[in-house]
Design a protein around this motif. Structure first.
Motif, PDB file in Angstrom:
ATOM      1  N   THR A  71       7.839   2.830   1.535  1.00  0.00           N
ATOM      2  CA  THR A  71       6.465   2.209   1.432  1.00  0.00           C
ATOM      3  C   THR A  71       5.351   3.542   2.316  1.00  0.00           C
ATOM      4  O   THR A  71       4.253   3.362   2.457  1.00  0.00           O
ATOM      5  N   ASP A  72       6.339   4.171   3.151  1.00  0.00           N
ATOM      6  CA  ASP A  72       5.508   5.167   4.168  1.00  0.00           C
ATOM      7  C   ASP A  72       5.184   6.573   3.566  1.00  0.00           C
ATOM      8  O   ASP A  72       5.906   7.373   3.491  1.00  0.00           O
ATOM      9  N   ALA A  73       3.862   6.339   2.943  1.00  0.00           N
ATOM     10  CA  ALA A  73       3.400   7.572   2.228  1.00  0.00           C
ATOM     11  C   ALA A  73       3.400   8.770   2.878  1.00  0.00           C
ATOM     12  O   ALA A  73       3.817   9.947   2.590  1.00  0.00           O
ATOM     13  N   ALA A 115       2.473  -6.469  -3.420  1.00  0.00           N
ATOM     14  CA  ALA A 115       2.210  -5.195  -3.120  1.00  0.00           C
ATOM     15  C   ALA A 115       3.315  -4.247  -2.874  1.00  0.00           C
ATOM     16  O   ALA A 115       3.486  -3.053  -2.914  1.00  0.00           O
ATOM     17  N   LYS A 116       4.528  -4.934  -2.167  1.00  0.00           N
ATOM     18  CA  LYS A 116       5.425  -4.117  -1.652  1.00  0.00           C
ATOM     19  C   LYS A 116       6.406  -3.784  -2.923  1.00  0.00           C
ATOM     20  O   LYS A 116       6.859  -2.828  -2.952  1.00  0.00           O
ATOM     21  N   ALA A 119       4.854  -0.824  -4.269  1.00  0.00           N
ATOM     22  CA  ALA A 119       4.927   0.333  -3.489  1.00  0.00           C
ATOM     23  C   ALA A 119       6.197   0.985  -3.540  1.00  0.00           C
ATOM     24  O   ALA A 119       6.363   2.654  -3.575  1.00  0.00           O
ATOM     25  N   THR A 123       4.758   3.333  -6.713  1.00  0.00           N
ATOM     26  CA  THR A 123       3.889   4.143  -6.105  1.00  0.00           C
ATOM     27  C   THR A 123       4.671   5.236  -5.354  1.00  0.00           C
ATOM     28  O   THR A 123       4.288   6.306  -5.096  1.00  0.00           O
ATOM     29  N   SER A 124       5.915   4.830  -4.922  1.00  0.00           N
ATOM     30  CA  SER A 124       6.623   5.943  -4.231  1.00  0.00           C
ATOM     31  C   SER A 124       7.107   6.969  -5.183  1.00  0.00           C
ATOM     32  O   SER A 124       7.123   8.269  -4.697  1.00  0.00           O
ATOM     33  N   ARG A 127       4.054   9.168  -5.282  1.00  0.00           N
ATOM     34  CA  ARG A 127       4.076  10.255  -4.089  1.00  0.00           C
ATOM     35  C   ARG A 127       5.082  11.252  -3.947  1.00  0.00           C
ATOM     36  O   ARG A 127       5.014  12.334  -3.544  1.00  0.00           O
ATOM     37  N   SER A 165       6.773  -3.200 -12.657  1.00  0.00           N
ATOM     38  CA  SER A 165       6.889  -1.919 -11.684  1.00  0.00           C
ATOM     39  C   SER A 165       7.810  -0.816 -12.365  1.00  0.00           C
ATOM     40  O   SER A 165       7.691   0.260 -12.537  1.00  0.00           O
TER      41      SER A 165
END
Length: 252
Positions: A71-73, A115-116, A119, A123-124, A127, A165
């Motif tokens: 989750t740390d973009a 959201a997690k 993410a 989303t990862s 990214r 997801s």
């Protein structure tokens, strides 16, 4: 002299997420045994150190350990820069990191947990593509492998966020695969099906893991898909079918 048949990935640089356990760990061990230098990523430093110990015990080159949360973009962006400075390229990505997030009716699912899950599982991936595509293009035969689930194709009650997801991840990855078709990058999606992982145990706590395939069994498939001389199939590779030999022709 190194035997290329026993070390088909010699000289390749492979980044593996979720590398501290389960499918990610099995993938990292298999890639290292095949000669790749592994950049092992996971949240737990201790798990990564145990992986590194096992790689060295098996006679492989020590891994580069990168503890961070998917989750740390900004961490993913920094990692892309670090890989460029050290190697100037990236040959392989095996993205095995993921989370179930619990099973619940969609209307009851916690907003922050939703959201997690998105993410980590979706989303990862965006990214990673954004950060690592330029590095993959520097490889003569780049391979990127992502893991899906039966839930993506056949969603069912209480699996909504996880299923969404994974379905989103598949759509994103396949779109990207079409975009890079004229480059050296080839993309593969694997469905590991039923396997004795911690996520499987979370979803099916009463299931006997001894009756399921061990994650180590997927290692040879990973090596086969990412080898420079192979072109991964565009269809999802089902581990169960591959193990039975049903998809062998598609992997040639």
């Amino acid at each position: 002299m190194t035997d290329s048949s026993s070390k088909p990935l010699a000289g390749r640089v492979a980044l593996v997420t979720g590398a501290s356990r389960g499918i990610g760990r099995a993938s990292a061990l298999a890639l290292a045994a095949a000669g790749a230098h592994v950049i092992a990523c996971a949240k737990t430093q201790g798990g990564l150190e145990e992986l590194d110990d096992d790689i060295r015990k098996a006679g492989g080159e020590g891994a580069t350990l990168v503890p961070f949360d998917l989750t740390d973009a900004s961490a993913l962006d920094r990692l892309g820069g670090a890989v460029y400075e050290r190697w100037g390229k990236l040959d392989i990505i095996v993205h095995a990191g993921g989370m179930l997030g619990g099973l619940s009716p969609v209307s009851h699912f916690d907003v922050r947990q939703w959201a997690k899950v998105m993410a980590v599982n979706l989303t990862s991936v965006y990214r990673m593509i954004r950060s690592f595509e330029p590095l993959l293009k520097q490889s003569d035969a780049a391979r990127a492998v992502f893991f899906t689930s039966n839930a993506a194709e056949r969603p069912r009650a209480f699996w909504g966020p996880y299923a969404a997801s994974k379905a989103g991840m598949e759509a994103l990855v396949r779109s990207w695969g079409d975009e890079v078709e004229n480059t050296s990058i080839r993309v593969a999606v694997i469905n590991p099906d039923k396997m004795a992982t911690r996520m499987r145990a979370e979803a099916y706590p009463g299931e006997d893991p001894e009756k399921l395939p061990d994650p180590s069994e997927i290692g040879p498939l990973i090596v086969e898909l990412v080898a420079p001389g192979r072109i991964p199939p565009k269809e999802t590779v089902n581990f169960k079918d591959w193990k039975a030999g049903l998809s062998a022709e598609a992997l040639v």
